[in-house]
Design a protein around this motif. Structure first.
Motif, PDB file in Angstrom:
ATOM      1  N   ILE A  61       0.834  -1.195   0.000  1.00  0.00           N
ATOM      2  CA  ILE A  61       0.000   0.000   0.000  1.00  0.00           C
ATOM      3  C   ILE A  61       0.875   1.252   0.000  1.00  0.00           C
ATOM      4  O   ILE A  61       0.629   2.214  -0.742  1.00  0.00           O
ATOM      5  CB  ILE A  61      -0.948   0.003   1.219  1.00  0.00           C
ATOM      6  N   GLU A  62       1.914   1.230   0.830  1.00  0.00           N
ATOM      7  CA  GLU A  62       2.821   2.380   0.859  1.00  0.00           C
ATOM      8  C   GLU A  62       3.575   2.500  -0.458  1.00  0.00           C
ATOM      9  O   GLU A  62       3.806   3.608  -0.951  1.00  0.00           O
ATOM     10  CB  GLU A  62       3.809   2.271   2.024  1.00  0.00           C
ATOM     11  N   SER A  63       3.955   1.383  -1.039  1.00  0.00           N
ATOM     12  CA  SER A  63       4.617   1.415  -2.338  1.00  0.00           C
ATOM     13  C   SER A  63       3.701   2.017  -3.395  1.00  0.00           C
ATOM     14  O   SER A  63       4.152   2.757  -4.276  1.00  0.00           O
ATOM     15  CB  SER A  63       5.025  -0.001  -2.764  1.00  0.00           C
ATOM     16  N   SER A  64       2.427   1.704  -3.327  1.00  0.00           N
ATOM     17  CA  SER A  64       1.463   2.255  -4.284  1.00  0.00           C
ATOM     18  C   SER A  64       1.406   3.773  -4.191  1.00  0.00           C
ATOM     19  O   SER A  64       1.325   4.472  -5.208  1.00  0.00           O
ATOM     20  CB  SER A  64       0.071   1.664  -4.025  1.00  0.00           C
ATOM     21  N   THR A  70      -3.223   5.211  -9.059  1.00  0.00           N
ATOM     22  CA  THR A  70      -4.572   5.719  -8.844  1.00  0.00           C
ATOM     23  C   THR A  70      -5.232   4.899  -7.750  1.00  0.00           C
ATOM     24  O   THR A  70      -4.750   3.825  -7.375  1.00  0.00           O
ATOM     25  CB  THR A  70      -5.412   5.622 -10.128  1.00  0.00           C
ATOM     26  N   TRP A  71      -6.372   5.407  -7.255  1.00  0.00           N
ATOM     27  CA  TRP A  71      -7.085   4.685  -6.206  1.00  0.00           C
ATOM     28  C   TRP A  71      -7.522   3.301  -6.687  1.00  0.00           C
ATOM     29  O   TRP A  71      -7.401   2.312  -5.959  1.00  0.00           O
ATOM     30  CB  TRP A  71      -8.289   5.489  -5.724  1.00  0.00           C
ATOM     31  N   GLU A  72      -7.998   3.228  -7.916  1.00  0.00           N
ATOM     32  CA  GLU A  72      -8.454   1.943  -8.447  1.00  0.00           C
ATOM     33  C   GLU A  72      -7.286   0.976  -8.612  1.00  0.00           C
ATOM     34  O   GLU A  72      -7.427  -0.218  -8.355  1.00  0.00           O
ATOM     35  CB  GLU A  72      -9.174   2.151  -9.784  1.00  0.00           C
ATOM     36  N   GLU A  73      -6.138   1.480  -9.043  1.00  0.00           N
ATOM     37  CA  GLU A  73      -4.951   0.621  -9.165  1.00  0.00           C
ATOM     38  C   GLU A  73      -4.497   0.124  -7.805  1.00  0.00           C
ATOM     39  O   GLU A  73      -4.129  -1.052  -7.639  1.00  0.00           O
ATOM     40  CB  GLU A  73      -3.822   1.393  -9.845  1.00  0.00           C
ATOM     41  N   THR A  74      -4.518   1.026  -6.826  1.00  0.00           N
ATOM     42  CA  THR A  74      -4.135   0.643  -5.463  1.00  0.00           C
ATOM     43  C   THR A  74      -5.071  -0.419  -4.917  1.00  0.00           C
ATOM     44  O   THR A  74      -4.632  -1.396  -4.284  1.00  0.00           O
ATOM     45  CB  THR A  74      -4.136   1.871  -4.539  1.00  0.00           C
ATOM     46  N   THR A  76      -6.840  -2.594  -6.634  1.00  0.00           N
ATOM     47  CA  THR A  76      -6.631  -3.855  -7.343  1.00  0.00           C
ATOM     48  C   THR A  76      -5.404  -4.592  -6.821  1.00  0.00           C
ATOM     49  O   THR A  76      -5.452  -5.797  -6.536  1.00  0.00           O
ATOM     50  CB  THR A  76      -6.471  -3.595  -8.848  1.00  0.00           C
ATOM     51  N   VAL A  77      -4.299  -3.870  -6.675  1.00  0.00           N
ATOM     52  CA  VAL A  77      -3.062  -4.486  -6.179  1.00  0.00           C
ATOM     53  C   VAL A  77      -3.251  -4.975  -4.749  1.00  0.00           C
ATOM     54  O   VAL A  77      -2.840  -6.091  -4.396  1.00  0.00           O
ATOM     55  CB  VAL A  77      -1.899  -3.478  -6.246  1.00  0.00           C
ATOM     56  N   THR A  78      -3.876  -4.153  -3.907  1.00  0.00           N
ATOM     57  CA  THR A  78      -4.069  -4.516  -2.503  1.00  0.00           C
ATOM     58  C   THR A  78      -4.967  -5.734  -2.356  1.00  0.00           C
ATOM     59  O   THR A  78      -4.687  -6.647  -1.566  1.00  0.00           O
ATOM     60  CB  THR A  78      -4.659  -3.333  -1.722  1.00  0.00           C
ATOM     61  N   GLU A  79      -6.064  -5.768  -3.120  1.00  0.00           N
ATOM     62  CA  GLU A  79      -6.979  -6.901  -3.036  1.00  0.00           C
ATOM     63  C   GLU A  79      -6.314  -8.184  -3.524  1.00  0.00           C
ATOM     64  O   GLU A  79      -6.563  -9.266  -2.982  1.00  0.00           O
ATOM     65  CB  GLU A  79      -8.243  -6.594  -3.840  1.00  0.00           C
ATOM     66  N   THR A  80      -5.447  -8.049  -4.535  1.00  0.00           N
ATOM     67  CA  THR A  80      -4.698  -9.224  -5.019  1.00  0.00           C
ATOM     68  C   THR A  80      -3.755  -9.741  -3.944  1.00  0.00           C
ATOM     69  O   THR A  80      -3.665 -10.960  -3.694  1.00  0.00           O
ATOM     70  CB  THR A  80      -3.891  -8.868  -6.282  1.00  0.00           C
ATOM     71  N   GLN A  81      -3.057  -8.826  -3.285  1.00  0.00           N
ATOM     72  CA  GLN A  81      -2.137  -9.209  -2.221  1.00  0.00           C
ATOM     73  C   GLN A  81      -2.887  -9.783  -1.022  1.00  0.00           C
ATOM     74  O   GLN A  81      -2.420 -10.732  -0.387  1.00  0.00           O
ATOM     75  CB  GLN A  81      -1.311  -7.992  -1.785  1.00  0.00           C
ATOM     76  N   CYS A  82      -4.029  -9.198  -0.711  1.00  0.00           N
ATOM     77  CA  CYS A  82      -4.832  -9.699   0.414  1.00  0.00           C
ATOM     78  C   CYS A  82      -5.304 -11.124   0.151  1.00  0.00           C
ATOM     79  O   CYS A  82      -5.308 -11.971   1.057  1.00  0.00           O
ATOM     80  CB  CYS A  82      -6.032  -8.786   0.653  1.00  0.00           C
ATOM     81  N   GLU A  83      -5.728 -11.382  -1.065  1.00  0.00           N
ATOM     82  CA  GLU A  83      -6.201 -12.720  -1.408  1.00  0.00           C
ATOM     83  C   GLU A  83      -5.084 -13.742  -1.250  1.00  0.00           C
ATOM     84  O   GLU A  83      -5.317 -14.894  -0.874  1.00  0.00           O
ATOM     85  CB  GLU A  83      -6.725 -12.728  -2.847  1.00  0.00           C
ATOM     86  N   GLY A 443      10.080  -7.709 -22.111  1.00  0.00           N
ATOM     87  CA  GLY A 443       9.050  -8.458 -21.391  1.00  0.00           C
ATOM     88  C   GLY A 443       7.665  -7.864 -21.487  1.00  0.00           C
ATOM     89  O   GLY A 443       6.694  -8.459 -21.006  1.00  0.00           O
ATOM     90  N   GLY A 444       7.545  -6.680 -22.088  1.00  0.00           N
ATOM     91  CA  GLY A 444       6.231  -6.046 -22.176  1.00  0.00           C
ATOM     92  C   GLY A 444       5.690  -5.618 -20.831  1.00  0.00           C
ATOM     93  O   GLY A 444       4.475  -5.514 -20.649  1.00  0.00           O
ATOM     94  N   VAL A 445       6.587  -5.366 -19.867  1.00  0.00           N
ATOM     95  CA  VAL A 445       6.156  -4.978 -18.522  1.00  0.00           C
ATOM     96  C   VAL A 445       5.676  -3.532 -18.542  1.00  0.00           C
ATOM     97  O   VAL A 445       6.360  -2.643 -19.048  1.00  0.00           O
ATOM     98  CB  VAL A 445       7.309  -5.133 -17.507  1.00  0.00           C
ATOM     99  N   LYS A 446       4.514  -3.302 -17.980  1.00  0.00           N
ATOM    100  CA  LYS A 446       3.944  -1.957 -17.937  1.00  0.00           C
ATOM    101  C   LYS A 446       4.147  -1.338 -16.555  1.00  0.00           C
ATOM    102  O   LYS A 446       4.371  -2.042 -15.575  1.00  0.00           O
ATOM    103  CB  LYS A 446       2.452  -2.016 -18.253  1.00  0.00           C
ATOM    104  N   LYS A 447       4.072  -0.040 -16.511  1.00  0.00           N
ATOM    105  CA  LYS A 447       4.221   0.671 -15.250  1.00  0.00           C
ATOM    106  C   LYS A 447       3.164   0.198 -14.267  1.00  0.00           C
ATOM    107  O   LYS A 447       1.981   0.122 -14.594  1.00  0.00           O
ATOM    108  CB  LYS A 447       4.101   2.184 -15.467  1.00  0.00           C
ATOM    109  N   GLY A 448       3.600  -0.121 -13.064  1.00  0.00           N
ATOM    110  CA  GLY A 448       2.679  -0.582 -12.029  1.00  0.00           C
ATOM    111  C   GLY A 448       2.628  -2.090 -11.880  1.00  0.00           C
ATOM    112  O   GLY A 448       2.130  -2.596 -10.881  1.00  0.00           O
ATOM    113  N   GLU A 449       3.139  -2.825 -12.883  1.00  0.00           N
ATOM    114  CA  GLU A 449       3.081  -4.282 -12.825  1.00  0.00           C
ATOM    115  C   GLU A 449       4.146  -4.862 -11.902  1.00  0.00           C
ATOM    116  O   GLU A 449       3.992  -5.960 -11.387  1.00  0.00           O
ATOM    117  CB  GLU A 449       3.259  -4.876 -14.227  1.00  0.00           C
ATOM    118  N   GLY A 450       5.250  -4.126 -11.708  1.00  0.00           N
ATOM    119  CA  GLY A 450       6.324  -4.635 -10.872  1.00  0.00           C
ATOM    120  C   GLY A 450       6.887  -5.916 -11.438  1.00  0.00           C
ATOM    121  O   GLY A 450       7.044  -6.083 -12.649  1.00  0.00           O
ATOM    122  N   ILE A 451       7.166  -6.855 -10.580  1.00  0.00           N
ATOM    123  CA  ILE A 451       7.692  -8.145 -11.037  1.00  0.00           C
ATOM    124  C   ILE A 451       6.575  -9.130 -11.348  1.00  0.00           C
ATOM    125  O   ILE A 451       6.811 -10.299 -11.649  1.00  0.00           O
ATOM    126  CB  ILE A 451       8.636  -8.750  -9.986  1.00  0.00           C
TER     127      ILE A 451
END
Length: 483
Positions: A61-64, A70-74, A76-83, A443-451
């Motif tokens: 969350i702090e990294s986001s 954006t709030w929606e991106e945050t 999505t990432v947080t819910e993925t990590q929580c799961e 690798g076609g990595v987009k901003k926000g995708e990280g690893i």
């Protein structure tokens, strides 16, 4: 036993940690204000694991925030990590062990409260991340269950009756911006100091010190209440922390947890050697791998080794363990280091270095399988070799980044964003952005995708393994296109 109470912490016993359970044996709601500490027996392992899993979420969350997601991106990432690390299903979920999930969530929060109450800076960062996590959960909660949670607490708001609504109809409509649902909309009165965000955005009507909050903005009152209570409780916990310091078992755990925002929390990284298309890594391959797939810390060690034909003890240990996990066998490691130390004779090499190389592979001494160091360990080390993002001067870091990753696509324009992240103290986020920038082509990595999945880099081998995986996929795709 370790016992946490609302206003004190005391140490009693040896092998268990005792913490208070919220609401008896049941957690009626998915949402939690963490009013009461838990009091039940847990092992030291559960004490630490529950906190680490939660810290993975808060660190992301702090990294986001540092990456301006954006709030929606945050969300999505947080819910993925929580799961993945901290699932928390609704009461209507079928087949989920809701009681166990809520218990772990509750315990982890209070362990981290102990770790992050000890300085103003830690409290501020913990408060912000926890409030964001609560907001995300509140928004995603099922409507009926959310209503039950709200009704279970006294938020000290006053429902505005129809007569008062009609009296201030014109004013309320001015702030509401629409009138089609005015008759059915609910309004609540609270002191204006409780909703400063709504006042600042001119979303509420003010009268006599009261703010008239429309139902759709009701969440602002809830968020403010959560944040105010947690801020107060963190200060209260800090006052009683000296009593906890008597327990030597927990001091190291809490110190380690409090570093979690500095470098994130290492993912469940396996120390199994990286697979190079089914082939082990050879000593002669390291130069090429370093140029294409190594993070800045390991590139720096490799470049120093090639330039000076030596590394200090900690540098050899850190880089050697990294290469070990990368997939370099002990036989190939001996060949690699012997060629690297080409200014000494065989006898000197065998006496001074060969034993230590075999020792790091668990073949000498106590024969332990030493893991490679993660980002947190590297960041909190003395600084040599350390993390370049933290320990290099801004000028040296910019120069090193361009010379190291310029051939991989990093530009001087990219440096502005990277250096701003470094300036904010988010060193692992800076490393993650460099990964994204240098893997956008291959690798076609987009901003926000990280690893992957939005995760930040938390381990050098994690960085290299993902880079090699992307390169392999790119090569296979190119081969398919040719055939």
């Amino acid at each position: 036993m370790f016992k946490i109470e609302e206003r004190s912490a005391a140490i009693e016993g040896k092998d268990k940690v005792q913490v208070e359970l919220h609401g008896g044996l049941k957690y009626p709601h998915r949402l939690n204000f963490y009013d009461k500490p838990p009091i039940y027996d847990v092992s030291i392992e559960e004490f630490e694991t529950s906190a680490l899993n939660r810290l993975r979420i808060l660190a992301e969350i702090e990294s986001s925030a540092a990456r301006n997601r954006t709030w929606e991106e945050t969300k999505t990432v947080t819910e993925t990590q929580c799961e993945k690390y901290l699932p928390l299903k609704s009461s209507s979920a079928i087949g989920a062990d809701r009681e166990s999930q809520r218990r772990i969530d509750h315990l982890g929060h209070f362990v981290l409260r102990l770790a992050f109450c000890r300085s103003e800076e830690l409290r501020r960062r913990f408060l912000k991340a926890e409030t964001t996590l609560f907001k995300i959960r509140f928004e995603s909660d099922v409507g009926a269950e959310k209503e039950l949670f709200l009704n279970s607490r006294d938020f000290n708001w006053v429902a505005v009756d129809k007569a008062e609504k009609d009296k201030y109809r014109t004013e309320l409509l001015t702030y509401q911006g629409r009138g089609d649902s005015f008759e059915t909309d609910k309004y609540y009165k609270v002191r204006w100091t409780r909703v400063p965000d709504l006042v600042d955005k001119r979303k509420v009507f003010l009268k006599g010190g009261w703010a008239y909050v429309p139902g759709r903005e009701q969440s602002s009152i809830v968020y403010e209440e959560f944040e105010t209570r947690l801020e107060r409780d963190l200060l209260l916990t800090a006052r009683y922390m000296p009593r906890l310091d008597e327990d030597m078992r927990l001091g190291g755990i809490l110190d380690n947890l409090s570093q979690g925002f500095l470098a994130g929390v290492s993912s469940e990284w396996s120390d199994a050697p990286t697979d190079m298309n089914g082939e082990s890594i050879k000593a002669e391959m390291v130069d090429d791998l370093a140029a294409k797939h190594f993070p800045m810390c390991m590139r720096n060690s490799h470049q120093r080794l090639r330039k000076d034909h030596r590394l200090n003890h900690f540098g050899r240990l850190q880089y050697g363990l990294f290469l070990k996990v990368l997939g370099l066998s002990v036989e190939e490691a001996i060949i690699f280091w012997r060629k690297s130390f080409d200014r000494i004779n065989d006898d000197t090499f065998n006496k001074m270095y060969k034993y230590n190389i075999r020792h790091s592979y668990g073949l000498e001494g106590k024969r332990a399988n030493y893991p490679a160091k993660n980002c947190q360990q590297i960041l909190t080390s003395g600084g040599d070799p350390g993390c370049p993002y933290r320990h290099f001067s801004p000028e040296n870091l910019q120069s090193a980044l361009l010379s190291t990753y310029g051939p991989l696509g990093l530009t001087s324009t990219d440096l502005y964003e990277v250096m701003n992240t470094v300036k904010g103290g988010h060193f692992h986020v800076a490393c993650t952005r460099v990964f994204e920038m240098t893997h956008s082509g291959i690798g076609g990595v987009k901003k926000g995708e990280g690893i992957g999945g939005g995760e930040s880099v938390t381990h050098p081998n994690q960085y290299s393994a993902r880079s090699m995986e992307l390169a392999k996929a790119h090569e296979e795709k190119a081969t398919q296109m040719l055939t």
